[in-house]
Scaffold this motif. Structure first.
Motif, mmCIF file in Angstrom:
data_model
loop_
_atom_site.group_PDB
_atom_site.id
_atom_site.type_symbol
_atom_site.label_atom_id
_atom_site.label_comp_id
_atom_site.label_asym_id
_atom_site.label_seq_id
_atom_site.Cartn_x
_atom_site.Cartn_y
_atom_site.Cartn_z
ATOM 1 N N LYS A 24 0.875 -1.181 0.000
ATOM 2 C CA LYS A 24 0.000 0.000 0.000
ATOM 3 C C LYS A 24 0.912 1.231 0.000
ATOM 4 O O LYS A 24 1.666 1.442 0.945
ATOM 5 N N GLY A 27 0.028 8.476 -0.558
ATOM 6 C CA GLY A 27 0.027 9.507 -1.590
ATOM 7 C C GLY A 27 0.984 10.658 -1.347
ATOM 8 O O GLY A 27 1.215 11.464 -2.249
ATOM 9 N N ASN A 28 1.567 10.739 -0.150
ATOM 10 C CA ASN A 28 2.354 11.928 0.191
ATOM 11 C C ASN A 28 3.589 12.119 -0.673
ATOM 12 O O ASN A 28 4.045 13.244 -0.851
ATOM 13 N N GLY A 59 -3.558 8.975 -2.259
ATOM 14 C CA GLY A 59 -3.346 10.216 -3.004
ATOM 15 C C GLY A 59 -4.095 11.386 -2.397
ATOM 16 O O GLY A 59 -4.433 12.343 -3.096
ATOM 17 N N SER A 200 4.527 4.387 3.856
ATOM 18 C CA SER A 200 4.046 5.745 4.115
ATOM 19 C C SER A 200 5.216 6.722 4.117
ATOM 20 O O SER A 200 6.296 6.406 3.611
ATOM 21 N N ASN A 201 5.015 7.905 4.662
ATOM 22 C CA ASN A 201 6.088 8.913 4.713
ATOM 23 C C ASN A 201 6.745 8.971 6.090
ATOM 24 O O ASN A 201 7.405 9.941 6.422
ATOM 25 N N MET A 206 5.568 6.080 15.403
ATOM 26 C CA MET A 206 6.527 6.781 16.247
ATOM 27 C C MET A 206 5.890 7.049 17.612
ATOM 28 O O MET A 206 4.745 7.511 17.691
ATOM 29 N N ILE A 228 -1.370 9.798 20.672
ATOM 30 C CA ILE A 228 0.012 9.570 20.222
ATOM 31 C C ILE A 228 -0.052 9.059 18.780
ATOM 32 O O ILE A 228 0.805 9.335 17.964
ATOM 33 N N TYR A 230 -2.518 9.534 15.615
ATOM 34 C CA TYR A 230 -3.603 10.437 15.202
ATOM 35 C C TYR A 230 -3.689 10.462 13.674
ATOM 36 O O TYR A 230 -2.845 9.887 12.982
ATOM 37 N N GLY A 232 -4.009 10.191 9.807
ATOM 38 C CA GLY A 232 -3.945 9.073 8.858
ATOM 39 C C GLY A 232 -3.362 7.795 9.441
ATOM 40 O O GLY A 232 -3.513 6.715 8.859
ATOM 41 N N LYS A 236 -4.663 3.421 9.405
ATOM 42 C CA LYS A 236 -3.575 2.540 8.970
ATOM 43 C C LYS A 236 -3.318 1.430 9.993
ATOM 44 O O LYS A 236 -3.270 0.258 9.642
#
Ligand SMILES: Nc1ncnc2c1ncn2[C@@H]1O[C@H](COP(=O)(O)OP(=O)(O)OP(=O)(O)O)[C@@H](O)[C@H]1O
Ligand SMILES: [Mg+2]
Length: 271
Positions: A24, A27-28, A59, A200-201, A206, A228, A230, A232, A236
């Motif tokens: 997956k 989009g970032n 996206g 992801s980005n 984290m 902690i 939040y 998107g 996921k």
């Protein structure tokens, strides 16, 4: 996300189950050429290892950018974006057009056979309008069924499927926007994939500035409660947990570097 009725997994041969890995892609970073080239390399490595990749992409950022350029006002309900008809048209153009073809072009250019489809094509992802207790979210779909026929046909032809999460409204035959994490999870479960990787980005979940190596459902829910986790990351991590509950052996949240180094946050089912 509701548990989905998956009928296709039972029909999958043991060999299919061993080999499919769903990536997956968020989009970032889809406007970053270096990211796209790295993605093609990751796809090639999966192929070289004898597994078969299926890509599902998001996206959200590009949709928001184009909506702004077109002067469409963003409306929210309880922090969730409302998708009215005009926004839906933009979402479909951006996801099933621009973003989808950008990935396909990158793969084809790297000599990887690839073809783009969306959840609409061949009725791959069936949805109904998502219900929200506080009001109407518009054309946001909740997945009800997945038909893997087209995706399997592509895999059998040795063509990497690149799937946009825009999906088919089973009650009205309209297009619906679906969170790409939900679409990837439903597809991975229906295909009997061995692994689902959320690229992801961020390098993983984290907490206090560090990447968590593994997470359980109980731990994830308490981090969501404490904010902690939040935005998107909420759909996921819940999707990753759902994938493991639905028979996907491994789910990982990571970034492109993490795919190459085999690092990130692993999901632990059952707790
Ligand atoms: N605890 C956390 N650890 C890491 N990232 C987090 C955390 N909590 C929230 N986030 C946010 O989640 C974001 C990733 O979700 P986002 O929906 O933006 O990306 P994506 O799902 O990869 O892309 P798309 O939605 O386009 O498919 C991160 O960029 C970060 O801002
Ligand atoms: Mg997201």
């Amino acid at each position: 996300m509701e548990t989905i009725q998956i009928n296709d997994a039972a029909d999958a041969t043991e060999q299919d189950k061993r080999y499919i890995i769903v990536l997956k892609v968020g989009g970032n970073e889809l406007d970053d050429e270096a990211f796209l080239v790295g993605l093609a390399n990751a796809v090639q490595s999966i192929r070289n290892d004898g597994a078969f990749p299926v890509i599902v992409h998001g996206g959200g950022k590009a949709i928001a950018d184009l909506q702004k350029q077109l002067g469409l006002e963003a409306k929210f309900l309880d922090g969730l974006r409302i998708t009215d008809e005009a926004s839906m048209d933009v979402a479909e153009m951006v996801l099933s057009g621009l973003m989808n073809k950008r990935i396909v072009r990158t793969l084809v250019n790297a000599q990887i056979r690839a073809a783009g489809i969306s959840g609409v094509d061949d009725g791959t992802i069936y949805v109904e309008q998502m219900w929200h207790p506080l009001g109407d979210l518009g054309r946001v779909g909740e997945i009800k069924d997945v038909d893997t026929h087209l995706v399997r046909t592509l895999i059998e032809a040795d063509i990497v499927p690149v799937v946009s999460p825009i999906s088919f409204g089973s009650l009205d035959a309209l297009s619906y926007n679906v969170n790409a994490d939900h679409a990837a999870t439903a597809l991975a479960a229906a295909l009997g994939a061995i692994k689902l990787v959320f690229v992801s980005n961020v390098p993983g979940i984290m907490v206090a500035g560090r990447v968590i190596r593994a997470v359980t459902a109980t731990q994830a829910e308490s981090w969501i409660e404490e904010e902690i986790i939040y935005g998107g990351m909420i759909p996921k991590v819940r999707s990753a947990l759902e994938a493991v509950r639905n028979g996907v052996a491994q789910a990982v949240i990571t970034n492109l570097a993490g795919v190459q180094e085999d690092s990130g946050t692993g999901i632990i089912g059952g707790a």
